[in-house]
Motif scaffolding. Structure first.
Motif, mmCIF file in Angstrom:
data_model
loop_
_atom_site.group_PDB
_atom_site.id
_atom_site.type_symbol
_atom_site.label_atom_id
_atom_site.label_comp_id
_atom_site.label_asym_id
_atom_site.label_seq_id
_atom_site.Cartn_x
_atom_site.Cartn_y
_atom_site.Cartn_z
ATOM 1 N N ALA B 651 -3.207 -6.978 -3.598
ATOM 2 C CA ALA B 651 -2.686 -5.603 -3.643
ATOM 3 C C ALA B 651 -2.174 -5.186 -2.278
ATOM 4 O O ALA B 651 -1.101 -4.581 -2.160
ATOM 5 N N ILE B 652 -2.920 -5.536 -1.236
ATOM 6 C CA ILE B 652 -2.486 -5.153 0.107
ATOM 7 C C ILE B 652 -1.195 -5.886 0.471
ATOM 8 O O ILE B 652 -0.271 -5.299 1.035
ATOM 9 N N GLN B 655 1.565 -4.138 -1.189
ATOM 10 C CA GLN B 655 1.820 -2.843 -0.572
ATOM 11 C C GLN B 655 2.511 -3.007 0.785
ATOM 12 O O GLN B 655 3.329 -2.189 1.171
ATOM 13 N N ARG B 656 2.164 -4.079 1.502
ATOM 14 C CA ARG B 656 2.812 -4.345 2.784
ATOM 15 C C ARG B 656 4.208 -4.915 2.570
ATOM 16 O O ARG B 656 4.909 -5.184 3.541
#
Lengths: 703, 785
Positions: B651-652, B655-656
């Motif tokens: 997820a990170i 998102q990045r």
């Protein structure tokens, strides 16, 4: 804002006698002054300590009996100092509300409106003028929100500046203080954490920042919002335990080891006891679970009745019970089944895990025994008795295997106070257990002890620890009886680590189940939102001057209305935005959403959980939620004026309405003033005229 | 591969329904047919259940014996095989049409791992064979040694008893809603359901296989589905709801088509079923609800859809997911209440009005005088449920507990000692004397209540009550009706004006003590042995109106007054529904554990800390022990942690805005969306238990365990693919993936071989004994088999 402060602090001398919950907190302040240990399950110790600080600064010596609502304070009680802190925090909440509205980027007018509402609400005034913990809680709640907003607003242009760090850390500190005052503070903490998490997630998505910088940002937040509050919370307990070093009335609830760490009380007895239990040791055995009452394994001359009331039979042997008081009959001697001697040999032979022992009752020299006879109140378990040989076909079964529950290795020795042990019966593999039932009159209402045969798992009610201990030296029964009556000698203390004491204290505070007391002024959450209830805090002993926790009903009702209006508007905008219809400019919308998530969210988080709680609730539990709700009112009003009133005329009309409404609130506040300050005795007719709702309880003296 | 699953499901179900019309459209196969499930309008999976049910009712005596519905697995299997061949040709065309806009993207994402056309046909049949195999294995393990042990186990006493109540049509009261007892045994369907769900969510056969293996080889699921318990039925409906929800999600690109409607309404039906068995069914309703909200939100943001279409979507969901289940649920309840129309031991728990509809109850078709008059003999019932009638008997309060006077309690059962006579406070003349005119009792009158059997007056005074120390004690006092002024009570009707007459059954009355001003009430606390474990009656000084202090008059005997029929009293169906739910909720909350006993805690469950003894405790007994297969459970536990880590990282990364290859992105999406849905299911079926005050058992974890196993399947398959994908060579990557999956499958199978005696029964010494064959398997000291 100066006059705001003055307005609240002005008259702390108002009532010179105890009112309502002051009695409750007052006794703890006295304990602090005398440094006596106590256990209060209502909340963590920071709030109590703050109040006690006021007492300390005011020179309170702790000598006052807090027993009756309405009793006059004696001259040695510095009432003003004790009430100063709540009043101060209550007064400071008003400028905090002002600042929050400003930081949410609303106008000075709206900010002034928010401050006015916080100022004018009678319930908030009452609560902050007495020695109670709600107003410090509200203060720290608002402080946490404000410092988070300041931090968030400085994020854009001055990240990692001094100012940024200051507000970030202050957020964490304020959250910890709020939680430290009452467990309720955790709701605000969650609110701040939630908002911070959303913002952090947006930060992660910001691709203009480098990975390292994002990581630094996240780390700073984790340290300030998670690590710092946890440390601070521990610190509160550290100070609390450091202050309270003497034994007191609540000792019994704690474990033997904890009690031994307090001055006086058990420590006086257990100091200098030999550490390792040996064959021939004289001991008292305390049940580790200690519920429903802390008690010691006990026996006495009396036997079980031949036939119980319900017709079942017993072994008619000597009773074994658990007794909640110190008594010479609580002494037992650990005996080696292979030998006859009841004294400790030289050198002492320590008892180890897995050893088989017999337990000899000191005063009657009978052996602890269990057999396949149903226990008096728990028929599924075995009866435990001290064996009496009636020469019938019922042999003695008095061998027990020692099972040290918290052993480090299988070779561990049995240690005084520290070891929790189980006694497993050798013949039937039943375990000695406190069943929790009270025996009837024939058992002197002592607690029942049974041999639990088929337990599905380990439970603390099966564990026992040695509390008092000495090496027995008397061969003769007469000498031994004398020896049992003499206290054990005094020597050095045995200390528990802080973490062990903290975890035990915290656990007991959370699990202590106080009697669910019904109260005359208790209420349900449904009654709060529309102010259907009140609490009488104090009544003058002679006149009809009285103090009520009673809100400004105009403000309360309009706050609820504003919340509903906000929710509807928010939903409306949200749906329209989803269909790509943007009624509001982007920045206005973001502001509107942030304001709502903090104010309406704070209200909901501080209010809705009460619907799930089973404890006795009072109107003052609603005040933290109310404080958030009040902040929302001017924001909604300003939004109406700015975005929903289209023409200048409408805007003017709306302003006029708002001003009229504020004056109404002012008027109500002033009308209820005698009930808030209790400074004026009202006639029956005047009091009756104030009873605007049938459900309000206003005291009228019969003349 | 999806196509295969749909076919098989339909095929399995087709054992009892005629095949739908077939062969529309061109026969050409579309290369990307695996992307969208065509959604065959198959019959509900519950059909096999129908078969079992009829068998069930045909031999009612088997209820009392232990296991239900021994359906020979061969029936389902054989027909399924036959159907397979027929259906194969139909799958292609529809799937071809189904490929939509986003379908193409997804296909692109997965294209690298698409097998070569040559092997596809082989794989197609292989997949069908696999599902057959999975189903077979599931049935085989569940039906193996079903007749052992031949005695009653665990809760079977409870539910067996309920079964016989239904047969006798006696009214009873239970803490669970009724459907469970009407239904038969469905545990075997769980495995294929889970298989299909995972297949649909992950679009990956190995993931589905791992899940199926975990569930087939879990001794806990096996044991639970071998006995007459509600849990397998509940789990069946939970998974059925989940499956149909997943299926209708995959039909999302063809809204309002027949399969879309079918799966949507099937979801609703399964939800009603789940809720009808146990209240734990609420959690799956929550999950479906959340999914629907997300779904609607997504549709709402699609600007190409008009508001009218949106409205249609909304209405369709309201119809299928709210109205339909609610109607079904109420229908189940209506059947329950209609079947149980006779009076029985559960009566006292319910209000007077509720009892009036039970034949055999004295309130059924009763005709009694309507208005209370002096001299009437009455029973007084507390309005709060499960409190009972005001009662007294010739026993005194024991020494040290208030004044030593006659006890006054409340009692749930009907008894002569519940009868009281209403008298005027100041005269002791017999009002039934024919020379006196009838005088009605009115609101605000001051009365005396004389206990009929013992002739003592209802009395209160400034002594503390036995249990609730802040209230006053209530006793029976006086001799032959002569007492003192502490016997006077003011009778008030709630919300009525002064001077009104008091109606039997309808008036809600309060009795206010004249001297102390307190209100007669029951605290609901159970008195100790000396009070015969009846409930405490107190006089409360707190005047708040709570149900505890409001009473109604139930029986009424007065020869001077005419009897009237009270049929008007019949409560409406919603009232009955509401009341029985209130009683059930109170009953559920009443199951509180005792302080000093060991109880199962929710945190014990996922770590498989301790099982439940189903039968047998000693070394000589035939023992069955409900315990999860530790290999499976601990693997699940590790997988949840691993999922949180890998899901968080993924997820990170997204998102990045990390640049991922299409394949990795596809896998990440499966991990986050498919896995996320299953994780949500696990959380919803597990965490609420931490908040529950009632007594909990190990078997409450099993619905959550199903979701956790599905998560494990999805996670390991995706992770292995991701790991393998980072290697250069495709053959090596495929090899690693295959080895990983195979070792998972074989590992669980082997552990099942080790632990199967737990479920199929063990004889011999207990495992603590080093000589026992199970000694080596006692991996945790807390296990007791």
């Amino acid at each position: 804002m100066g006059e705001v402060l003055g307005f609240l602090v002005v008259e702390l001398y108002g009532s010179e006698s105890e009112s309502f919950d002051e009695v409750y907190y007052g006794q703890y302040i006295s304990f602090y002054m005398n440094r006596i240990f106590f256990l209060d399950d209502s909340g963590p110790p920071f709030g109590h300590m703050l109040l006690a600080l006021g007492g300390y600064l005011g020179g309170f010596d702790g000598n006052f009996l807090w027993n009756r609502i309405g009793a006059e304070y004696t001259s040695n009680v510095p009432v003003w100092a004790l009430r100063l802190l709540p009043a101060l925090t209550g007064a400071l909440s008003v400028p905090l509300g002002y600042q929050i509205a400003l930081e949410l980027r609303f106008s000075h007018c709206a900010a002034m409106g928010a401050a006015l509402l916080l100022l004018m609400d009678n319930a908030l005034i009452t609560q902050s003028r007495l020695m109670l913990l709600e107003s410090p809680l509200i203060f720290f709640n608002l402080l946490a929100v404000l410092s988070y907003l300041k931090f968030f607003n400085s994020q854009k242009h001055s990240a990692f500046s001094l100012r940024w760090w200051f507000w970030l850390i202050l957020t964490g500190v304020a959250c910890a203080c709020a939680v430290g005052i009452k467990y309720m503070g955790i709701f605000t903490y969650l609110l701040v954490l939630g908002v911070a998490a959303v913002h952090a997630w947006q930060l992660i998505g910001d691709q203009t920042l480098s990975n390292v910088r994002v990581f630094c940002h996240l780390l700073a937040r984790a340290v300030a919002l998670l690590v710092a509050p946890a440390t601070l919370y521990l610190l509160f307990f550290y100070v609390h335990l450091a202050l309270l070093c003497r034994s007191g009335p609540h000792d019994q609830i704690m474990s033997s080891a904890f009690q031994a760490s307090l001055e006086g009380g058990l420590a006086r007895i257990t100091q200098g006891q030999p550490l390792e239990v040996a064959f021939g040791s004289q001991v008292t055995l305390r049940n580790v679970f200690g519920k429903p009452l802390p008690c010691w394994l006990h026996s006495h001359q009396n036997t079980y009745p031949m036939i119980y009331e319900n017709g079942r039979g017993s072994s008619h042997q000597q009773q074994v019970t658990c007794y909640p008081f110190k008594d010479v009959n609580n002494w037992w001697i650990i005996k080696d089944p292979g030998k006859h001697q009841l004294v400790v040999s030289n050198p002492p032979r320590p008892v180890r895990h897995g050893d088989v022992v017999q337990l000899v009752h000191g005063m009657t020299t009978r052996l602890l025994n269990t057999h396949d006879v149903a226990a008096p109140l728990s028929p599924h378990a075995q009866e435990v008795s001290c064996y009496v040989d009636y020469n019938i076909s019922m042999p003695a079964q008095n061998l027990w295997r020692l099972d040290i529950v918290n052993r480090q290795s299988d070779k561990d020795t049995w240690k005084t106070i520290l070891s929790a042990v189980r006694f497993v019966h050798l013949n039937t593999s039943a375990v000695l257990k406190l069943s929790g039932a009270h025996l009837p009159d024939w058992g002197f209402r002592q607690l029942e002890v049974v041999g639990e045969k088929l337990s599905p798992g380990h439970h603390e009610s099966m564990a026992w620890n040695v509390e008092e201990h000495r090496y027995g030296t008397s061969q003769e029964q007469r000498d031994r009886e004398l020896e049992l009556h003499t206290p054990t000698q005094v020597d050095v203390s045995r200390n528990l680590s802080f973490m062990a004491r903290f975890s035990e204290l915290q656990w007991r505070m959370l699990t202590l189940r106080s009697e669910d007391a019904e109260h005359k002024y208790s209420s349900t959450p449904l009654e709060w939102a529309m102010l259907d209830t009140n609490i009488v805090y104090w009544l003058h002993p002679r006149t009809s001057a009285q103090i009520h926790l009673l809100g400004n009903i105009v403000i309360w009702a309009s706050a609820s209305l504003a919340t509903a209006a906000y929710a509807l508007l928010f939903l409306w905008y949200l749906l329209r935005r989803r269909r790509a219809i943007h009624d509001l400019p982007e920045d206005v919308w973001l502001r509107w959403a942030l304001a709502g998530s903090l104010c309406a969210g704070g209200w909901a988080l501080n209010y809705l959980p009460f619907f799930l709680m089973e404890k006795t609730l009072f109107l003052y539990h609603y005040l933290p939620a109310l404080a958030f709700q009040l902040l929302l009112v001017p924001l909604v009003l300003q939004h109406f004026a700015d975005h929903l009133c289209r023409t200048q005329l409408q805007r003017n009309l709306f302003s006029a309405l708002v001003i009229a409404w504020y004056s109404a609130a002012c008027h109500v506040s002033n009308t209820l003033r005698p009930l808030t300050y209790g400074d004026r005795s009202l006639s029956s007719a005047e009091l009756l005229a104030l009873r605007w709702k049938d459900s309000w309880d206003i005291l009228i003296r019969k003349s | 591969m999806l196509c295969a699953s749909g076919r098989l499901l339909a095929a399995r179900a087709a054992t009892s329904l005629p095949a739908p019309p077939r062969g529309r459209g061109p026969a050409g196969r579309h290369p990307r047919r695996e992307l969208h499930f065509p959604g065959q309008p198959g019959p509900p999976p519950g059909d096999s259940l129908a078969g079992q049910q009829t068998r069930q009712s045909a031999s009612p005596h088997r209820r009392v014996i232990l296991r239900w519905g021994r359906m020979p697995p061969a029936v389902g299997r054989g027909l399924a095989g036959a159907e397979l061949r027929l259906r194969r040709s139909r799958c292609g065309p529809r799937a071809g049409r189904a490929v939509g806009r986003d379908g193409a993207i997804q296909a692109a994402a997965r294209s690298p791992k698409r097998p070569s056309p040559g092997s596809r046909r082989f794989e197609g049949t292989g997949r069908q064979a696999l599902l057959v195999l999975v189903t077979l294995l599931s049935f085989a393990t569940r039906f193996h040694r079903l007749d052992q042990p031949p005695h009653i186990c665990w809760d079977e006493t409870h539910f067996g008893k309920m079964g016989s109540y239904y047969i006798n049509r006696t009214f009873f009261f239970d803490v669970h809603p009724p459907l469970g007892k009407l239904c038969a045994f469905l545990g075997s369907c769980l495995v294929p359901f889970a298989y299909l769900i995972v297949l649909d969510l992950s679009k990956s056969l190995p993931a589905a296989l791992v899940t199926a293996a975990l569930l087939t080889f879990d001794t806990g699921c096996l044991t639970l589905s071998q006995y007459i318990l509600l849990d397998p039925i509940l789990m069946f409906f939970i998974l059925a709801a989940m499956l149909s929800m997943v299926k209708y999600n995959s039909c999302a690109n063809r809204p309002f088509s027949a399969p879309w409607w079918f799966w949507l309404s099937l979801t609703g039906i399964s939800l009603a079923g789940a809720l009808g068995v146990k209240f734990v069914g609420l959690f799956i309703i929550l999950q479906v609800g959340l999914n629907t909200i997300a779904d609607l939100w997504h549709l709402f943001g699609d600007l190409s859809l008009s508001l009218v279409t949106m409205g249609k979507h909304l209405i369709a969901r309201i119809l299928c997911l709210i109205v339909l289940p609610l109607a079904l649920y109420m229908a189940i309840f209506a059947v329950h209440i209609m079947v149980l129309s006779k009076s029985g031991p559960g009566d006292g728990f319910f209000s007077s009005a509720f009892q009036a509809r039970l034949s055999g109850n004295n309130l059924h078709n009763a005709s009694i005088p309507e208005h209370l008059a002096y001299g009437s003999v009455i029973t007084v019932k507390n309005l709060r449920m499960a409190i009972g009638y005001l009662h007294s008997h010739r026993h005194l309060y024991p020494e040290g507990i208030g004044a030593r006077q006659q006890q006054v309690t409340t009692y749930l059962h009907k008894d002569y000692n519940n009868l009281w006579i209403i008298k005027k406070h100041n005269t002791n003349s017999d009002p039934l004397d024919p020379s006196f005119p009838v005088e009605f009792v009115r609101h605000g009158d001051i009365i005396r209540l004389e206990h009929k059997e013992t002739s003592r007056n209802l009395h209160s005074h400034y002594h503390e009550a036995p249990l609730t120390r802040k209230h006053f004690q209530v006793t029976g006092y006086g001799i032959n009706g002569t007492g003192d002024s502490n016997d006077f009570w003011r009778i008030e009707v709630v919300n009525r004006k002064f001077g009104n007459r008091i109606k039997v059954l309808r008036s809600r009355i309060r009795l206010i003590h004249m001297v102390t001003g307190c209100v007669l009430g029951s605290s609901g606390k159970i008195l100790p042995k000396w009070g015969w474990e009846q409930l405490e009656v107190t006089c409360t000084p707190y005047l708040k109106q709570t149900l505890n202090s409001i009473w109604n008059v139930e029986d009424h005997i007065n020869p001077k007054l005419p009897n009237i029929s009270l049929d008007v009293l019949q409560p409406s169906f919603p009232e009955i529904l509401l009341e029985s739910h209130m009683v059930m909720i109170r009953g559920n909350n009443g199951l509180k554990p005792k302080d000093n006993d060991f109880t199962s805690k929710p945190w014990h469950w996922p770590i498989n800390y301790q099982g439940l003894r189903f039968s047998g405790a000693n070394g000589t007994d035939f023992r069955v022990y409900l315990l999860g297969n530790p290999v499976v459970w601990w693997l699940n536990l590790v997988s949840i942690a691993l999922y949180l880590v890998s899901g968080g990282v993924a997820a990170i990364a997204m998102q990045r805005g990390a640049q991922l290859s299409t394949e990795v992105e596809g896998l990440t999406r499966i991990l986050l969306q498919g896995g996320g849905q299953v994780l949500l299911g696990w959380m919803l079926h597990y965490f609420p238990f931490f908040l529950m005050g009632r007594i909990l058992y190990f078997h409450h974890y099993f619905p959550a365990m199903l979701f956790s196993s599905m998560l494990t399947g999805i996670l390991w398959d995706t992770l292995l693919r991701l790991c393998a994908g980072s290697l250069a060579s495709t053959s090596l990557a495929r090899g690693i993936h295959a080895v990983g999956i195979l070792s998972l499958l074989l590992g669980t199978a082997y552990s099942f071989y080790l632990f199967h005696p737990l479920a199929y029964g063990m004889i011999g010494p207990l495992a603590q004994d080093p000589k026992s064959p199970m000694a080596g398997l006692r991996w945790l000291e807390s296990w007791e088999f």
